[in-house]
Design a protein around this motif. Sequence first.
Motif, PDB file in Angstrom:
ATOM      1  N   LEU A  52      15.166  -8.210  -6.510  1.00 57.38           N
ATOM      2  CA  LEU A  52      16.578  -8.167  -6.881  1.00 57.38           C
ATOM      3  C   LEU A  52      16.745  -7.851  -8.362  1.00 57.38           C
ATOM      4  O   LEU A  52      15.937  -8.268  -9.192  1.00 57.38           O
ATOM      5  CB  LEU A  52      17.241  -9.512  -6.568  1.00 57.38           C
ATOM      6  CG  LEU A  52      17.218  -9.963  -5.094  1.00 57.38           C
ATOM      7  CD1 LEU A  52      17.828 -11.348  -4.963  1.00 57.38           C
ATOM      8  CD2 LEU A  52      17.963  -8.966  -4.213  1.00 57.38           C
ATOM      9  N   THR A  53      17.805  -7.131  -8.674  1.00 54.61           N
ATOM     10  CA  THR A  53      18.135  -6.863 -10.069  1.00 54.61           C
ATOM     11  C   THR A  53      18.683  -8.146 -10.690  1.00 54.61           C
ATOM     12  O   THR A  53      19.055  -9.085  -9.961  1.00 54.61           O
ATOM     13  CB  THR A  53      19.197  -5.769 -10.173  1.00 54.61           C
ATOM     14  OG1 THR A  53      20.423  -6.262  -9.591  1.00 54.61           O
ATOM     15  CG2 THR A  53      18.760  -4.502  -9.448  1.00 54.61           C
ATOM     16  N   PRO A  54      18.768  -8.240 -12.013  1.00 56.79           N
ATOM     17  CA  PRO A  54      19.355  -9.434 -12.648  1.00 56.79           C
ATOM     18  C   PRO A  54      20.755  -9.739 -12.124  1.00 56.79           C
ATOM     19  O   PRO A  54      21.105 -10.906 -11.907  1.00 56.79           O
ATOM     20  CB  PRO A  54      19.370  -9.058 -14.130  1.00 56.79           C
ATOM     21  CG  PRO A  54      18.206  -8.126 -14.283  1.00 56.79           C
ATOM     22  CD  PRO A  54      18.198  -7.322 -13.020  1.00 56.79           C
ATOM     23  N   GLU A  55      21.553  -8.695 -11.897  1.00 59.66           N
ATOM     24  CA  GLU A  55      22.911  -8.902 -11.383  1.00 59.66           C
ATOM     25  C   GLU A  55      22.879  -9.444  -9.953  1.00 59.66           C
ATOM     26  O   GLU A  55      23.619 -10.372  -9.602  1.00 59.66           O
ATOM     27  CB  GLU A  55      23.691  -7.584 -11.420  1.00 59.66           C
ATOM     28  CG  GLU A  55      25.149  -7.730 -10.953  1.00 59.66           C
ATOM     29  CD  GLU A  55      25.918  -6.419 -10.999  1.00 59.66           C
ATOM     30  OE1 GLU A  55      27.124  -6.432 -10.736  1.00 59.66           O
ATOM     31  OE2 GLU A  55      25.285  -5.375 -11.299  1.00 59.66           O
ATOM     32  N   GLN A  56      21.995  -8.891  -9.130  1.00 65.87           N
ATOM     33  CA  GLN A  56      21.878  -9.369  -7.753  1.00 65.87           C
ATOM     34  C   GLN A  56      21.350 -10.798  -7.711  1.00 65.87           C
ATOM     35  O   GLN A  56      21.791 -11.607  -6.904  1.00 65.87           O
ATOM     36  CB  GLN A  56      20.941  -8.442  -6.965  1.00 65.87           C
ATOM     37  CG  GLN A  56      21.514  -7.061  -6.688  1.00 65.87           C
ATOM     38  CD  GLN A  56      20.491  -6.128  -6.080  1.00 65.87           C
ATOM     39  OE1 GLN A  56      19.295  -6.211  -6.396  1.00 65.87           O
ATOM     40  NE2 GLN A  56      20.929  -5.228  -5.209  1.00 65.87           N
ATOM     41  N   THR A  57      20.389 -11.089  -8.584  1.00 65.92           N
ATOM     42  CA  THR A  57      19.835 -12.445  -8.656  1.00 65.92           C
ATOM     43  C   THR A  57      20.915 -13.446  -9.025  1.00 65.92           C
ATOM     44  O   THR A  57      20.973 -14.555  -8.463  1.00 65.92           O
ATOM     45  CB  THR A  57      18.701 -12.501  -9.699  1.00 65.92           C
ATOM     46  OG1 THR A  57      17.678 -11.576  -9.328  1.00 65.92           O
ATOM     47  CG2 THR A  57      18.105 -13.903  -9.780  1.00 65.92           C
ATOM     48  N   LYS A  58      21.801 -13.076  -9.946  1.00 71.78           N
ATOM     49  CA  LYS A  58      22.898 -13.954 -10.372  1.00 71.78           C
ATOM     50  C   LYS A  58      23.796 -14.293  -9.195  1.00 71.78           C
ATOM     51  O   LYS A  58      24.174 -15.455  -8.988  1.00 71.78           O
ATOM     52  CB  LYS A  58      23.701 -13.284 -11.475  1.00 71.78           C
ATOM     53  CG  LYS A  58      24.849 -14.124 -12.005  1.00 71.78           C
ATOM     54  CD  LYS A  58      25.601 -13.401 -13.110  1.00 71.78           C
ATOM     55  CE  LYS A  58      26.790 -14.236 -13.594  1.00 71.78           C
ATOM     56  NZ  LYS A  58      27.551 -13.522 -14.649  1.00 71.78           N
ATOM     57  N   VAL A  59      24.132 -13.289  -8.380  1.00 71.51           N
ATOM     58  CA  VAL A  59      24.999 -13.518  -7.219  1.00 71.51           C
ATOM     59  C   VAL A  59      24.278 -14.373  -6.181  1.00 71.51           C
ATOM     60  O   VAL A  59      24.875 -15.272  -5.564  1.00 71.51           O
ATOM     61  CB  VAL A  59      25.428 -12.170  -6.600  1.00 71.51           C
ATOM     62  CG1 VAL A  59      26.263 -12.414  -5.341  1.00 71.51           C
ATOM     63  CG2 VAL A  59      26.228 -11.356  -7.603  1.00 71.51           C
ATOM     64  N   PHE A  60      22.986 -14.120  -5.978  1.00 77.08           N
ATOM     65  CA  PHE A  60      22.185 -14.909  -5.040  1.00 77.08           C
ATOM     66  C   PHE A  60      22.189 -16.384  -5.444  1.00 77.08           C
ATOM     67  O   PHE A  60      22.379 -17.277  -4.612  1.00 77.08           O
ATOM     68  CB  PHE A  60      20.761 -14.355  -5.006  1.00 77.08           C
ATOM     69  CG  PHE A  60      19.813 -15.130  -4.133  1.00 77.08           C
ATOM     70  CD1 PHE A  60      19.931 -15.126  -2.757  1.00 77.08           C
ATOM     71  CD2 PHE A  60      18.788 -15.875  -4.694  1.00 77.08           C
ATOM     72  CE1 PHE A  60      19.045 -15.836  -1.952  1.00 77.08           C
ATOM     73  CE2 PHE A  60      17.898 -16.585  -3.909  1.00 77.08           C
ATOM     74  CZ  PHE A  60      18.030 -16.567  -2.534  1.00 77.08           C
ATOM     75  N   ILE A  61      22.016 -16.648  -6.736  1.00 79.48           N
ATOM     76  CA  ILE A  61      22.015 -18.024  -7.245  1.00 79.48           C
ATOM     77  C   ILE A  61      23.390 -18.661  -7.091  1.00 79.48           C
ATOM     78  O   ILE A  61      23.505 -19.863  -6.812  1.00 79.48           O
ATOM     79  CB  ILE A  61      21.564 -18.044  -8.717  1.00 79.48           C
ATOM     80  CG1 ILE A  61      20.075 -17.657  -8.808  1.00 79.48           C
ATOM     81  CG2 ILE A  61      21.775 -19.425  -9.339  1.00 79.48           C
ATOM     82  CD1 ILE A  61      19.562 -17.498 -10.207  1.00 79.48           C
ATOM     83  N   GLU A  62      24.446 -17.856  -7.239  1.00 84.56           N
ATOM     84  CA  GLU A  62      25.808 -18.376  -7.035  1.00 84.56           C
ATOM     85  C   GLU A  62      25.969 -18.911  -5.612  1.00 84.56           C
ATOM     86  O   GLU A  62      26.633 -19.931  -5.388  1.00 84.56           O
ATOM     87  CB  GLU A  62      26.836 -17.272  -7.301  1.00 84.56           C
ATOM     88  CG  GLU A  62      27.027 -16.939  -8.771  1.00 84.56           C
ATOM     89  CD  GLU A  62      27.972 -15.772  -8.981  1.00 84.56           C
ATOM     90  OE1 GLU A  62      28.490 -15.231  -7.961  1.00 84.56           O
ATOM     91  OE2 GLU A  62      28.204 -15.392 -10.148  1.00 84.56           O
TER      92      GLU A  62
END
Length: 228
Positions: A52-62
């Motif tokens: 995952l990209t940093p942006e995708q990782t952020k959404v996943f963690i959300e």
Amino acid sequence: MKTSKYIKIAGAALLAFLASPLTNAMTNEEKEYLKLYGMIACERVGANQLQLTPEQTKVFIEGIEARIKGELIPESAQEIAPKMNEFLQAQAEKAIQAELEKNKAKYEEFWKKIDAEKDIVKTESGLRYKILKAGEGELPTAESTVKVNYVGTLPDGREFDASAKHGGPAEFPLANVVPGFREGLQKVGKGGKIMLYIPAELGYGNRSMGIIPAGSPLVFEVETIEVK
């Protein structure tokens, strides 16, 4: 490592941790436990293979944070799930292709070195092997069960598995192992030793397995203890 066992233990610890109001900051040990729990959970669901990209990782963690806070999974989840699975499958395939391209030159160089060694034999399937000790008695067949000691490494020498890690010699039907291992073990009898150099298409293919990258060759040193 029995991941499910550790997830249950870590899950119970996490629930107890979240249920208890803390007046002090987390200790280093608590941080370590939570980080380990997160890593195990990530591997368990395969998120580590998506790159995952940093942006995708952020959404996943959300999403994780929302569930921890008590938010319910949306009622529309069943309706959304097929599209979500398509997205995740495409993401996984994209990650695999990127990994294959990244390692292509490295694996080509590995095979050049292997094929340059005169005592290594290449079969029609693409398997390479070197007999260290022929052994005795009848050779195993594809239907045989064998008892062996083995060490499996990656082309760079990192060990990914060994029979010693599982309590000693391993016993299994050759029908149940990857094609390269099955073919190679039919080259030596009881008491024999062999080096196997297995191309990805005779191993795990383009699947990533633990620390084994997608498309990686496998190297095994195997000692055959018994043939049934």
